[in-house]
Design a protein around this motif. Structure first.
Motif, PDB file in Angstrom:
ATOM      1  N   GLY A 224      -8.009  -0.483  -2.578  1.00 27.99           N
ATOM      2  CA  GLY A 224      -7.603  -1.444  -1.366  1.00 27.99           C
ATOM      3  C   GLY A 224      -8.795  -2.293  -0.967  1.00 27.99           C
ATOM      4  O   GLY A 224      -9.809  -1.808  -1.284  1.00 27.99           O
TER       5      GLY A 224
ATOM      6  N   PRO B 147      -7.815   3.620   2.624  1.00 28.59           N
ATOM      7  CA  PRO B 147      -7.001   2.949   1.608  1.00 28.59           C
ATOM      8  C   PRO B 147      -6.853   3.545   0.221  1.00 28.59           C
ATOM      9  O   PRO B 147      -7.799   4.252  -0.121  1.00 28.59           O
ATOM     10  CB  PRO B 147      -7.822   1.444   1.444  1.00 28.59           C
TER      11      PRO B 147
ATOM     12  N   ASN C 134       0.993  -1.000  -0.132  1.00 25.20           N
ATOM     13  CA  ASN C 134      -0.079  -0.080  -0.102  1.00 25.20           C
ATOM     14  C   ASN C 134       0.756   1.104  -0.105  1.00 25.20           C
ATOM     15  O   ASN C 134       0.456   2.246  -0.673  1.00 25.20           O
ATOM     16  CB  ASN C 134      -0.980  -0.081   1.175  1.00 25.20           C
TER      17      ASN C 134
ATOM     18  N   ALA D 199      -1.699   2.382   4.024  1.00 23.97           N
ATOM     19  CA  ALA D 199      -2.572   3.204   3.155  1.00 23.97           C
ATOM     20  C   ALA D 199      -2.309   4.524   3.395  1.00 23.97           C
ATOM     21  O   ALA D 199      -2.226   5.039   4.513  1.00 23.97           O
ATOM     22  CB  ALA D 199      -3.929   2.875   3.313  1.00 23.97           C
TER      23      ALA D 199
END
Length: 389
Positions: free
Chosen positions: A387, A383, A238, A372
């Motif tokens: 995500g 996110p 992420n 994130a």
């Protein structure tokens, strides 16, 4: 510029280094070897421990535990001025009343180095600013000031040059230009550069090796390509770019491939691209690795396929970013290069596909939101588009 001596040369080694501030542990039992002559990046968000690590190498912070050495020399207890290390800071710290040449020569003259002025001129030529030697810092652009600060550090021929967010004060276009300039200079002088940054693109553009830091420890270390293509954790997946993470479970193995059940679909993944070989996983794929087209259209065999509907299309010039809702409600991001094809519209029924070798799988016990981007005054984790939800 004089040739570096062998004194203080060698790999930079941090062994079991810990730094605590009261009850807070900023760096936790960190062991790291940075090869001599490499361009190394410490990458992470604010508070991850990267700047504290840099300050311990520079001698501006003392480790609570552990040792720091360069080659055979233990510098853990050495004073900052006694270390074969120089630092280039984000604010440059140039003397405004001195000329550019005098700024570069300042440290050399204080140490009574022979031919200090000549060496300073050579340093300015290295960063292509010899023609501005007589100007004051205020008469220079931000990028030029940054190069003066770099020349001032390089003329001392440190074993290690520390770069603390050196490009943070520059605008985007100049920052990208300076990324290439810094890499070129590092290759020319052959010194060890340790670059601290929160900018993923900056780290990947310049560094031979990146250490992604999180909460005082290294999440993953390796070449930029390795980290991007094969993230070892959801945090790295992420934090380093965007990732679509799909909840799945490994149900079978066919040859060298795993079969991952995702939303009632059987998807293929090479076994060596998964951190586990059974059980529940996050199946990941980068947005730019995905192909998108109208549902029912012809597509290549041997690809993973999922159906969905376009929720949003954002044209950015070189590409279009689509937000696609899959059949079970999860939204993923697809980045399609601008090749002249007609743009898809909101509400279009589409098929998203990718080559199995472009996926990766991570243990589902990990937090899908780790790493994130964070937005909002309450620092609520959100996110990146695509995500897991």
């Amino acid at each position: 510029m004089p040739t570096p001596t062998s004194e203080g040369q060698g790999d930079l080694c941090l062994t079991n280094v810990t730094k605590r501030f009261g009850d807070f542990t900023a760096v936790d039992d960190l062991s790291l070897t940075i090869p001599q002559g490499s361009f190394f990046a410490l990458l992470g968000a604010s508070g991850c421990g990267k700047t504290t690590t840099l300050r311990m190498v520079a001698g501006l912070e003392r480790p609570t535990a552990g040792t720091i050495s360069i080659g055979e020399e233990d510098i853990t207890e050495a004073k900052p001025y006694a270390r074969p290390v120089n630092t280039v800071f984000q604010n440059y710290a140039l003397f405004p009343h001195m000329t550019v040449l005098d700024n570069v020569a300042f440290g050399l003259k204080r140490r009574k180095v022979a031919d200090a002025t000549k060496t300073a001129k050579e340093g300015l030529e290295l960063v292509e600013l010899g023609h501005l030697a007589g100007r004051k810092p205020a008469q220079l652009s931000g990028g030029q000031q940054q190069r003066v600060a770099l020349a001032r550090a390089l003329v001392n021929h440190p074993a290690v040059l520390l770069l603390d967010e050196p490009l943070g004060a520059l605008d985007l276009k100049l920052r990208r230009q300076m990324q290439l300039e810094l890499k070129k200079i590092q290759e020319e002088v052959g010194l060890t550069f340790v670059h601290v940054t929160h900018d993923q693109e900056e780290a990947m553009t310049m560094a031979d090796t990146i250490a992604v830091m999180n909460a005082g420890v290294i999440e993953q270390l390796g070449h930029p390509t390795e980290l991007y293509e094969r993230p070892a954790s959801t945090f790295v997946a992420n934090f380093l770019g965007q990732s679509n993470l799909l909840a799945g479970e490994i149900s079978d193995r066919v040859g060298g491939d795993l079969v991952v059940q995702v939303g009632g679909h059987k998807l293929a993944l090479p076994g060596d691209r998964s951190t586990r070989q059974d059980g529940k996983v996050w199946l990941g794929v980068r947005p730019e690795k995905l192909r998108i087209g109208l549902a029912g259209g012809a597509d290549g065999a041997g690809r993973n396929h999922l159906d969905g509907v376009v929720l949003d299309a954002s044209f950015t010039g070189v590409s279009t970013q689509y937000l696609v809702r899959l059949a079970w409600g999860q939204a993923i991001t697809v980045v399609a290069q601008n090749d002249g094809s007609a743009l898809l519209r909101d509400g279009d029924q589409v098929q998203v596909s990718w080559v199995p070798q472009h996926g990766f799988a991570l243990d589902a016990a990990q937090d899908a939101f780790a790493g994130a981007q964070r937005v909002g005054d309450d620092d609520t984790p959100v996110p990146a588009l695509g995500g897991a939800r």
